[in-house]
Structure formats: structure tokens, C-alpha cells
Design an enzyme around this catalytic site. Sequence first.
Site, mmCIF file in Angstrom:
data_model
loop_
_atom_site.group_PDB
_atom_site.id
_atom_site.type_symbol
_atom_site.label_atom_id
_atom_site.label_comp_id
_atom_site.label_asym_id
_atom_site.label_seq_id
_atom_site.Cartn_x
_atom_site.Cartn_y
_atom_site.Cartn_z
ATOM 1 C CB CYS A 90 -0.545 -5.003 -0.412
ATOM 2 S SG CYS A 90 -1.207 -6.671 -0.399
ATOM 3 C CG HIS A 187 0.809 -4.678 4.177
ATOM 4 N ND1 HIS A 187 -0.154 -3.722 3.939
ATOM 5 C CD2 HIS A 187 0.356 -5.822 3.611
ATOM 6 C CE1 HIS A 187 -1.153 -4.262 3.272
ATOM 7 N NE2 HIS A 187 -0.877 -5.537 3.050
ATOM 8 C CD GLU A 189 1.504 -0.681 4.957
ATOM 9 O OE1 GLU A 189 2.568 -0.851 4.343
ATOM 10 O OE2 GLU A 189 0.443 -1.261 4.654
HETATM 11 N N1 GLN Z 1 -5.927 -9.119 -1.898
HETATM 12 C C1 GLN Z 1 -6.039 -7.689 -1.990
HETATM 13 C C2 GLN Z 1 -6.372 -7.246 -3.420
HETATM 14 O O1 GLN Z 1 -6.322 -8.044 -4.305
HETATM 15 C C3 GLN Z 1 -4.762 -7.016 -1.529
HETATM 16 C C4 GLN Z 1 -4.522 -7.321 -0.076
HETATM 17 C C5 GLN Z 1 -3.778 -6.238 0.662
HETATM 18 O O2 GLN Z 1 -3.694 -5.088 0.229
HETATM 19 N N2 GLN Z 1 -3.300 -6.584 1.834
HETATM 20 O O3 GLN Z 1 -6.658 -6.116 -3.648
#
Ligand code: GLN
Length: 208
Positions: A90, A187, A189
Amino acid sequence: MKIGVLALQGDYEAHIKAIEAAAERAVPSQTASDGIVPFEVRSLQDLDKADAMIIPGGESTVMGSLLIRFGFLDAFRDRILNGMPVFGTCAGLILLSRQIERFSQPGLGVLDVTVRRNAYGTQVDSFRAPLQVRFEGDGAERVETMEGVFIRAPKIVQTGPNVSVLASLHGDPVLVQQGNILGATFHPELVASARIHDYFLGFVKTSV
Ligand code: GLN
């Protein structure tokens, strides 16, 4: 094998647990000290001890700024360019990406993809979806179904020629690999059976 987890911000503790669980599955007869040891990375000195790195989810702008403030953004990029295995989830994937739509923010820029941050909008900014993941390795290919947890997730809107797509959702890549670099928009994890961590440790083993 020391697996560093970038611990400046975000859900790094979940990755430490996922690595510990994957390590137990990989070497049930060994203690952690003989085999795979996850640890938190907050400095250049920590980074130097890592054989591989994980970048967790969180806020990519904050993590990028902290990497600069703590003075190891460039060293981290160099390690990756020199072949150190890295896995970003992410916000971690956003930090790895070569291009981020509309935003100008510090990053590592090593993974040849373009990402769009917060691409699922406010209505469905967090959701779960079943994913078919195609794992490569040992000359064989294996497909597994797992649950993807998406939290204010980015979309990968473009991939370069050396990037393989291991999983997609509605036609958008959600898990990609470019040599030593693995990136997920979701995610892994946060789900109990963190098969993607097993896969990552598998390719860490062959590269150290
Ligand atoms: N929206 C976050 C970003 O742009 C990422 C979100 C996340 O890691 N769950 O950094």
C-alpha cells in the site's frame, strides 16, 4: 536472514508478526535466531544490518519525509538498486513507485509503475475482495485464492515491460514484481494466512 521492517510510521508491527508466522512455517524445527529474524528499521545503521526490507502501509508522504529527515532515503534506494529484496504494501508500494499521479512527494522511485493514490474514492475507500494470486518460482506456477484487504488503496495504472502482474482486481494490477521488488496495493499482513510473506521469504532465500 535479517528481514528489516521500516518502522518510521504505519502498520509495521503487523508485518513483524506476519514474518514471524511465515518463519515458523518455513523452518518449524529451528528457533528464530537460527533462521529468519524480523526487526524494526529506523536508521541507516539498522538498514545496514538488513538482508531484505519490508515497507508497510501507512501514509506514503509521511514515510517519505521521515526517510529524508532520518537521512537514509538515498542509501535505501541504492541497496534496492543493488539487488536487496524489498516488499512494499500500500503506502510502501507508493514509495517504491517510479511515478505517482498528481503528487510530488519524496520516494524511492525504483519500481517501474505509475500509481494513483486513494484511487477507490471515499465511498469504498476500504474493502475486502477475494484475489487469485499467481506465484512463480522453481520453474512452476501456482495459483492461490486469498483475501485482499484494501485500505485507502492506490491503483497501479501503468506497468513497465519488466514488471510482472501476480494478481489483479477488476483488471487493475494489485500485486506486482520486478526482479527483487515486490509490491501490493493491499495489506497481506492483515490476513492470517500471509502466503505472500512466504513467497517473499522464498525469494529472499535465493538471493542472499
Ligand atoms: N492512502 C495512503 C497513501 O497514499 C496509503 C494507505 C495505506 O497504506 N493503507 O499513502
